[in-house]
Motif scaffolding. Sequence first.
Motif, PDB file in Angstrom:
ATOM      1  N   MET A 330      50.263  22.668  39.622  1.00 49.37           N
ATOM      2  CA  MET A 330      48.835  22.833  39.370  1.00 49.37           C
ATOM      3  C   MET A 330      48.046  21.653  39.934  1.00 49.37           C
ATOM      4  SD  MET A 330      46.706  25.024  37.904  1.00 49.37           S
ATOM      5  CE  MET A 330      47.431  25.922  36.546  1.00 49.37           C
ATOM      6  N   LYS A 331      48.551  20.446  39.764  1.00 47.26           N
ATOM      7  CA  LYS A 331      47.844  19.272  40.275  1.00 47.26           C
ATOM      8  C   LYS A 331      47.842  19.237  41.799  1.00 47.26           C
ATOM      9  CE  LYS A 331      48.290  16.125  36.337  1.00 47.26           C
ATOM     10  NZ  LYS A 331      48.867  14.856  35.820  1.00 47.26           N
ATOM     11  N   ASN A 332      48.954  19.598  42.418  1.00 45.24           N
ATOM     12  CA  ASN A 332      49.010  19.623  43.881  1.00 45.24           C
ATOM     13  C   ASN A 332      48.043  20.657  44.448  1.00 45.24           C
ATOM     14  OD1 ASN A 332      50.913  17.607  44.156  1.00 45.24           O
ATOM     15  ND2 ASN A 332      52.656  19.006  44.155  1.00 45.24           N
ATOM     16  N   THR A 333      48.023  21.827  43.826  1.00 49.40           N
ATOM     17  CA  THR A 333      47.108  22.881  44.267  1.00 49.40           C
ATOM     18  C   THR A 333      45.662  22.434  44.120  1.00 49.40           C
ATOM     19  OG1 THR A 333      48.713  24.575  43.582  1.00 49.40           O
ATOM     20  CG2 THR A 333      46.451  25.294  43.959  1.00 49.40           C
ATOM     21  N   ALA A 334      45.340  21.835  42.971  1.00 50.94           N
ATOM     22  CA  ALA A 334      43.974  21.378  42.716  1.00 50.94           C
ATOM     23  C   ALA A 334      43.579  20.269  43.690  1.00 50.94           C
ATOM     24  CB  ALA A 334      43.847  20.896  41.276  1.00 50.94           C
ATOM     25  N   ASN A 335      44.494  19.362  43.962  1.00 46.28           N
ATOM     26  CA  ASN A 335      44.200  18.259  44.897  1.00 46.28           C
ATOM     27  C   ASN A 335      43.869  18.772  46.289  1.00 46.28           C
ATOM     28  OD1 ASN A 335      44.222  15.640  43.730  1.00 46.28           O
ATOM     29  ND2 ASN A 335      46.425  15.820  43.362  1.00 46.28           N
ATOM     30  N   HIS A 336      44.701  19.662  46.804  1.00 49.15           N
ATOM     31  CA  HIS A 336      44.502  20.170  48.159  1.00 49.15           C
ATOM     32  C   HIS A 336      43.218  20.994  48.266  1.00 49.15           C
ATOM     33  CE1 HIS A 336      49.156  19.831  48.581  1.00 49.15           C
ATOM     34  NE2 HIS A 336      48.548  18.696  48.861  1.00 49.15           N
ATOM     35  N   CYS A 337      42.981  21.821  47.264  1.00 49.35           N
ATOM     36  CA  CYS A 337      41.783  22.663  47.293  1.00 49.35           C
ATOM     37  C   CYS A 337      40.511  21.825  47.117  1.00 49.35           C
ATOM     38  CB  CYS A 337      41.860  23.727  46.202  1.00 49.35           C
ATOM     39  SG  CYS A 337      43.116  24.986  46.496  1.00 49.35           S
ATOM     40  N   MET A 338      40.607  20.750  46.329  1.00 47.72           N
ATOM     41  CA  MET A 338      39.426  19.920  46.095  1.00 47.72           C
ATOM     42  C   MET A 338      39.019  19.181  47.363  1.00 47.72           C
ATOM     43  SD  MET A 338      38.592  17.437  42.874  1.00 47.72           S
ATOM     44  CE  MET A 338      39.789  16.169  43.257  1.00 47.72           C
ATOM     45  N   VAL A 339      39.995  18.807  48.195  1.00 40.96           N
ATOM     46  CA  VAL A 339      39.672  18.155  49.472  1.00 40.96           C
ATOM     47  C   VAL A 339      38.857  19.091  50.348  1.00 40.96           C
ATOM     48  CG1 VAL A 339      40.665  17.272  51.623  1.00 40.96           C
ATOM     49  CG2 VAL A 339      41.662  16.611  49.428  1.00 40.96           C
ATOM     50  N   VAL A 340      39.273  20.347  50.431  1.00 37.19           N
ATOM     51  CA  VAL A 340      38.544  21.345  51.228  1.00 37.19           C
ATOM     52  C   VAL A 340      37.146  21.571  50.666  1.00 37.19           C
ATOM     53  CG1 VAL A 340      38.550  23.734  52.042  1.00 37.19           C
ATOM     54  CG2 VAL A 340      40.698  22.467  51.894  1.00 37.19           C
ATOM     55  N   ALA A 341      37.052  21.706  49.333  1.00 37.69           N
ATOM     56  CA  ALA A 341      35.750  21.936  48.700  1.00 37.69           C
ATOM     57  C   ALA A 341      34.809  20.755  48.933  1.00 37.69           C
ATOM     58  CB  ALA A 341      35.936  22.189  47.207  1.00 37.69           C
ATOM     59  N   ALA A 342      35.344  19.530  48.878  1.00 37.97           N
ATOM     60  CA  ALA A 342      34.514  18.338  49.104  1.00 37.97           C
ATOM     61  C   ALA A 342      33.991  18.284  50.536  1.00 37.97           C
ATOM     62  CB  ALA A 342      35.322  17.080  48.784  1.00 37.97           C
ATOM     63  N   LEU A 343      34.817  18.661  51.491  1.00 39.82           N
ATOM     64  CA  LEU A 343      34.382  18.697  52.892  1.00 39.82           C
ATOM     65  C   LEU A 343      33.256  19.706  53.091  1.00 39.82           C
ATOM     66  CD1 LEU A 343      37.797  18.451  54.785  1.00 39.82           C
ATOM     67  CD2 LEU A 343      35.982  16.738  54.739  1.00 39.82           C
ATOM     68  N   ILE A 344      33.423  20.881  52.482  1.00 40.42           N
ATOM     69  CA  ILE A 344      32.392  21.917  52.605  1.00 40.42           C
ATOM     70  C   ILE A 344      31.086  21.446  51.976  1.00 40.42           C
ATOM     71  CG2 ILE A 344      31.735  24.261  51.919  1.00 40.42           C
ATOM     72  CD1 ILE A 344      34.703  24.997  52.105  1.00 40.42           C
ATOM     73  N   ALA A 345      31.169  20.823  50.807  1.00 37.72           N
ATOM     74  CA  ALA A 345      29.962  20.339  50.129  1.00 37.72           C
ATOM     75  C   ALA A 345      29.249  19.282  50.977  1.00 37.72           C
ATOM     76  CB  ALA A 345      30.332  19.762  48.759  1.00 37.72           C
TER      77      ALA A 345
END
Length: 493
Positions: A330-345
């Motif tokens: 869960m933490k690995n998934t959240a970490n990777h997805c959060m990087v993408v979301a931060a770039l988009i933001a």
Amino acid sequence: MMKVEDLKLQNNEGETALWLAIASTDKMVDVLLKRNKDLLKIRTKGSLPFLCALWSGHNDVVECIYSMTNIADEEWKDSDKKSILNSCIAAGLFDIALEIINHCKTKGTLMTIGTEVLRYLAYKPAAFDEKVRSFFRRLVLRILPGPGNFENSTGVKIVRCIWSETVKQNLQKHEDILKTIAGDSEEKEGLLFTAARLGNYKFIAELLKLYPEIAWERDHNNYTIFHVAVIHRHENVYNLLYELGLRKLGTLDKNKDNILHLAAKKPAQSRLNVVSGAALQMQRELLWFEEVKTRVNSTDRRKWNEEKKSPQALFSEQHADLMEKGEKWMKNTANHCMVVAALIATIMFAAAFTLPGGNNGDTGHPILLKKSAFVVFVVADAVSLCTSSASILMFLAILTSRYAEKDFLVSLPVKLMVGLVTLFLSIVTMMIAFSASFFLLYAESMKWIPVSIAALAGVPVVLFALLQSRLLFDVINSTFNSRHLFRPKNRMI
């Protein structure tokens, strides 16, 4: 020139030209049989050509031979019919098997050859699949899996035909068949328990329609089919319990384990893998444990087994490693997805202040303000920024969760689902904003550019949907459909 009778000649092994052609193609078999259909009656080593075709594994050859075979005219022995019938079931040729069964039923020889078919069908859940299933139906079942309607499957018709004749037998014959169904020794597993172990709930449902008492038969471990369903995590078999009337399952097995102890033990990895990711697997295990807890009384919920462990203590011990893997996943998934979301933001925030066409130097208003594509750009940019920010917050909440046992049941899956959905929406709206900017800049001079760019912008959206669809469907299913995992609305009996 070769005569028709010459086709009946046999070599030193007793093989005719038809036997040799069976290993080749259906076209050659068709040519030989059109010239001489009597080849179907010539045996080699005591076996018929039709049976040889079944053993060869070439279904097209089997269907070719069967199309030229008249069951009513063929002088098949009961042993031939039994071997052919069992081979058809094993090869998945259920339509042919059903025709043979109906013929034997008419001749009154079904019970001589048909009972062994039940054993093959118990091992063949695929025999009960619907004949026709549309793309939309398959998509719905992938998102919201359930028992569905299997009344039109060939396997149902075969079981119904044989089992209806079985219950009409005399007492001694009936008891012998029940021993085959329920099993009476440790060495030989009963058909009912084989089907429960494999999750063949449709086979079991058909047996229970005519003989519901058989559901409470016990094997050498003192298990009913519902105990076996819990061990192997087959919810559709377990759900038959609710159609037979509510009954507490408080009996103990040889190790003094009750059914809640069985639910507390971790199943085989193949059963855990029905959902993606260790966190969702942990959620499914919690669902099973909480469900089975309702089927035992309060005393059994605290009862110790031979190892002096209560069901809850056994569950925590057995699932400690899965819980650790679930937290890491869960933490690995959240970490990777959060990087993408931060770039988009970041990109969308910057795009909001660098509008296509620039601003009017006098008024400060956007130059292309009155164009419809500009409205699309602004709205898509705002939606992408908001959804990516929401996604970041969801994944941040996952990273800071305490990861207690109960968190895997609802809290973490919901956060993951919201995070993934908002991330997907942010990607879609980012691509829309990107395409709209090209329509603003090049729509009047070179129209092919914005159209081409818009088409290319759909590629990452489609790729994300394809690559992450399994995870997204599993998360949505685990979050929303988990409450319907047990006690389904559709009746099976």
